[in-house]
Scaffold this active site. Structure first.
Site, PDB file in Angstrom:
ATOM      1  N   HIS A 325       9.321  -5.964 -39.067  1.00  0.00           N
ATOM      2  CA  HIS A 325       7.872  -5.824 -39.167  1.00  0.00           C
ATOM      3  C   HIS A 325       7.123  -6.510 -38.038  1.00  0.00           C
ATOM      4  O   HIS A 325       6.024  -6.093 -37.686  1.00  0.00           O
ATOM      5  CB  HIS A 325       7.374  -6.363 -40.514  1.00  0.00           C
ATOM      6  CG  HIS A 325       7.650  -5.436 -41.641  1.00  0.00           C
ATOM      7  ND1 HIS A 325       8.852  -5.431 -42.296  1.00  0.00           N
ATOM      8  CD2 HIS A 325       6.904  -4.459 -42.212  1.00  0.00           C
ATOM      9  CE1 HIS A 325       8.824  -4.495 -43.238  1.00  0.00           C
ATOM     10  NE2 HIS A 325       7.655  -3.890 -43.204  1.00  0.00           N
ATOM     11  N   GLY A 326       7.681  -7.557 -37.492  1.00  0.00           N
ATOM     12  CA  GLY A 326       6.941  -8.216 -36.420  1.00  0.00           C
ATOM     13  C   GLY A 326       7.723  -9.362 -35.818  1.00  0.00           C
ATOM     14  O   GLY A 326       8.622  -9.923 -36.453  1.00  0.00           O
TER      15      GLY A 326
END
Lengths: 483, 349
Positions: A325-326
């Site tokens: 996700h990041g």
């Protein structure tokens, strides 16, 4: 371009017009491919080169992987593909993160190292199309499906604009066969698609952007310690926002594809009515969780090699899922927290199974017979999910801890931040989302729509459209584009 | 699943939506509400992209709300044939815009900086937020956002209801004025008659506002509210003020080094507002020092009899007729007193 923009409305009308002209199927596919490139280039034209590179490498490597009999050469081809795909992802998405951690490590062990700060721009949707192409390569390596026959079909599979930048993450067998024969939306598909597009835009524009985002942003960007009420309302607001934003995008994508005659897989299934965390991951970002299950959890051993290995595979999958996700340790913590929840759930389930060994084990907590008890478990799951969102949304662990302290009253009186109106908006919308999910948990929105009279559908539909127009919130980006 | 389609529902939906929107639009037009453009980042960025016109073809304005009301752009452009590129943002400190232009090597034009002391000499912080968002939007905007902006323009030119500040869902909810919690900041509301915005980013108050003292008092109460926020705050330390002067000089020097020109303007305010500004920001300590320190020319409205007599209806901004007068005199002062060549024989597009 984003679905909630005038540019997209114009673009979509042109595409619908071209797709319904009496042209050959190949011409229509070329139109769709060019349109998809335009859709992507509308963000940042140079990044289209990455998309081409990824497409071309995986098409030819995928075909070679399928036909190659030499085990060594096959492995080499897989490595080339993995380096090509993951290399781009690592460079663009994790380059700065890796460098920062390397610098921190150097400084921690006494080396005074201060490199120039890299200025890497993240190409939109790189995580999504990388996973799309990666699963094709792995499928070819494992001969799970046939190679795509034409570069045109493969390019369209990778680039098809409804799913390109934020999913649903499609598998080759789900989409490629749909490109083999001419497809045009039936009247039913067209109107169903338009209804889904409206619903998706309503979720994004009216609820996520207009009603919840400002509250979530102000709480998560506040530097002050907050009163318990403000902290919880901010987290609930983000909880609603992230669902409505992302599920709104997926609903738009499915609707747009349907208007063109294509069917994309479902990506959300009322996740805030989940009873337990296995159930949650079967309802939230379904195409990612099934991807992680098939290409990470199962290859890591899944549940076939004893309990310890199962627990390891679960946690590793959730940690890497978090990192997907990041590029921030807070996302890893978010994944880790979900991993812990799944561990606890699995442990309880194993214990119960041991106590009632005559029953078949199931992956999810059984829905209790009494609906109120089930609803209580769903609420408990929802509340625990909210804790994980703190790590997902906060930029730093410091901010996460500060917010958790505020949420659980571990600090003195904080500084009130939210207006009465902001609190009212969240207090009305978020419980309504949870209730809506609960009542819809075993059905689908189109099934419900078809049970209503045409007049009532019109009333609901026109209310959605009018609210979208009234919100006047066009053009803001979707949260998941940054992933 | 059913095989029937939703066509009948879709058609009725279309009819209902057209009917409701049409009725809403007719109702607003009958109330005499003029068209007003959303002054968000897309419109600001559209103007920001115009700063690269040659020095003789455009003058760029930055500042706060006063220059947006006081500079009548049609008058300016009719009299000079020169584009007025309005980049001022209401309630904001214009220094980030000055720095953005100074750091843009392609900007070599003429710049007029409107100085409202309370904003210009404020610390970096919340007052910079909107402007910084606009600047970021300009630098990051995508081709899709540019196209959306140009598709939006004909719609906003036609429909009164597309006024986000007053007719959007959130604006209507804000109008409920639900009592605030103790200690929570709530932005006060301004009457719609005070805040209309043209495509060129000129703001204007309606003739009704100019004659309605109730509406004017509402705005005056808002100014009093903003003034109360700063009450009791210690004066800015000398070192911080010096740092502001220094940063402004660095920026203006950069622009001048590239052949550009920078001029400061202090636009009119009146009544107790002006008295308060005189006390809070003594001229010699702020305005005069700004001109001396940066070595830039300046026009203070109190120095010119032609523009020193305006009475602002709500103490801080000019009515449209006064803005026209002010603009005519302002051009004269620029040409005669500051030797700016402001008549361009090329016709504006």
């Amino acid at each position: 371009m984003v679905f909630n923009s005038y540019t997209f409305i114009a673009f979509f009308l042109i595409i619908l017009f071209l797709h319904n002209l009496p042209l050959s199927w190949k011409t229509k596919k070329i139109n769709l491919l060019l349109a998809s490139y335009i859709f992507y280039a509308a963000w940042n034209p140079p990044f289209i080169l990455l998309l081409w590179l990824s497409t071309v490498i995986d098409f030819f490597v995928g075909r070679a992987l399928y036909t190659q009999e030499n085990h060594y050469k096959k492995k080499m081809l897989l490595i080339v593909s993995l380096i090509g795909n993951l290399g781009m992802l690592v460079f663009f998405k994790y380059g700065t993160f890796l460098l920062e951690n390397f610098v921190a490590l150097c400084n921690a062990i006494g080396f005074d190292y201060h490199p120039a700060e890299p200025n890497i721009i993240l190409p939109a949707g790189i995580s999504f199309y990388t996973f799309t192409t990666l699963c094709y390569t792995i499928d070819m390596y494992q001969k799970r499906s046939e190679p795509v026959k034409s570069l045109l079909d493969f390019s369209l599979f990778v680039t098809f604009f409804p799913h390109l930048v934020a999913g649903p993450i499609v598998r080759p067998p789900q989409l490629v066969p749909q490109f083999e024969w001419p497809r045009k939306a039936s009247l039913k598909q067209m109107t169903d698609g338009l209804l889904l597009l409206t619903l998706g835009l309503f979720m994004k524009v009216v609820l996520a952007d207009s009603m919840l985002s400002a509250t979530a942003n102000s709480v998560f960007e506040s530097k002050d310690l907050l009163p318990t009420l403000d902290a919880w309302i901010g987290v609930f607001a983000f909880s609603g926002q992230i669902f409505l934003d992302f599920a709104g995008y997926s609903t738009c994508a499915i609707g747009v594809a349907l208007c063109l005659g294509f069917v994309l897989p479902q990506n959300f299934n009322y996740p805030y009515a989940a009873i337990g965390f296995s159930d949650f991951w079967k309802r939230w970002h379904i195409t990612l969780s099934t991807w992680l299950r098939d290409y990470l959890y199962i290859p890591l051993g899944g549940n076939r090699h004893g309990k310890i290995r199962t627990y390891f595979a679960l946690m590793a999958t959730m940690l890497l899922g978090g990192l997907w996700h990041g590029a921030n340790w807070t996302f890893v913590a978010w994944g880790g927290l979900h991993g812990i929840y799944l561990w606890i759930e699995r442990y309880l389930k194993d214990r119960r199974h041991a106590a009632h060994s005559h029953k078949e084990p199931s992956d999810t907590i059984e829905v209790r017979r009494h609906p109120w008890i089930s609803f209580f478990y769903a609420l408990l799951t929802f509340m625990l999910i909210n804790i994980t969102w703190v790590f997902f949304r906060a930029d730093t662990f410091g901010k996460s801890w500060q917010l958790l302290q505020s949420m659980f009253g571990l600090v003195g009186e904080g500084k009130a931040l939210l207006t009465t109106l902001a609190i009212l908006k969240v207090s009305i919308i978020v419980p309504l989302i949870v209730l809506f999910h609960w009542f819809m948990r075993n059905t689908k929105v189109l099934n419900v729509a078809y049970k209503l009279s045409w007049f009532w559908i019109s009333l609901v539909w026109s209310t959605l459209v009018l609210m979208i127009i009234w919100a006047q919130e066009s053009g803001s980006s979707f949260i998941y584009f940054q992933f | 699943m059913e095989k029937k389609s939703l066509l009948k529902s879709a058609l009725l939906t279309l009819v209902i939506v057209i009917f409701v929107i049409g009725s809403w639009e007719i109702y607003l037009r009958n109330k005499g509400i003029p068209i007003s453009y959303d002054d968000g980042p897309p419109l600001w960025a559209n103007n920001r992209a115009m700063v690269y016109e040659p020095l003789d073809d455009a003058v760029v304005f930055i500042g706060s709300s006063r220059i947006k009301y006081d500079l009548d752009i049609p008058t300016w452009q009719n009299k000079t044939n020169i584009h007025a590129v309005q980049l001022a943002v209401e309630g904001s400190n214009p220094r980030p815009a000055l720095e953005d232009l100074a750091n843009d090597p392609n900007f070599k034009g003429r710049l007029i900086v409107d100085v409202t002391e309370g904003l210009f000499f404020s610390k970096s912080g919340p007052l910079d937020k909107t402007l910084n968002e606009n600047i970021k939007y300009f630098h990051d905007r995508t081709p899709a956002q540019k196209i959306s902006f140009f598709l939006n323009k004909p719609l906003e030119s036609q429909f009164v209801f597309l006024n986000k500040d007053y007719f959007s869902l959130n604006a209507k909810l804000d109008e409920l004025e639900i009592p605030r919690r103790a200690g929570v900041f709530m932005m006060p509301l301004f009457p719609i008659e005070f805040s209309h915005n043209t495509f060129e980013r000129q703001m204007f108050m309606t003739p009704e506002f100019v004659v309605d003292t109730v509406l004017q008092n509402k705005v005056k109460a808002n100014w009093a509210f903003f003034a109360s926020l700063g009450k009791g705050a210690p004066p800015m330390p000398t070192a911080e003020l010096d740092a502001i002067f220094k940063s402004v000089k660095v920026a203006t020097d950069k622009i001048k080094a590239r052949g550009g020109e920078v001029l400061f303007v202090r636009t009119p305010s009146s009544g107790v507002y002006l008295q308060g500004e005189k006390i809070g920001f003594p001229r010699e300590k702020y305005w005069d020092k700004l001109l001396t320190y940066t070595n830039c020319p300046g026009i203070h409205f109190l120095d010119y009899p032609a523009i020193d007599h305006f009475v602002c209806p709500e103490l801080s901004h000019l009515s449209r007729p006064d803005a026209i007068e002010f603009t005519k005199h302002f051009i004269d002062i620029l040409e005669k007193d500051k030797n700016w060549k402001l008549t361009n024989s090329n016709k504006l597009n």
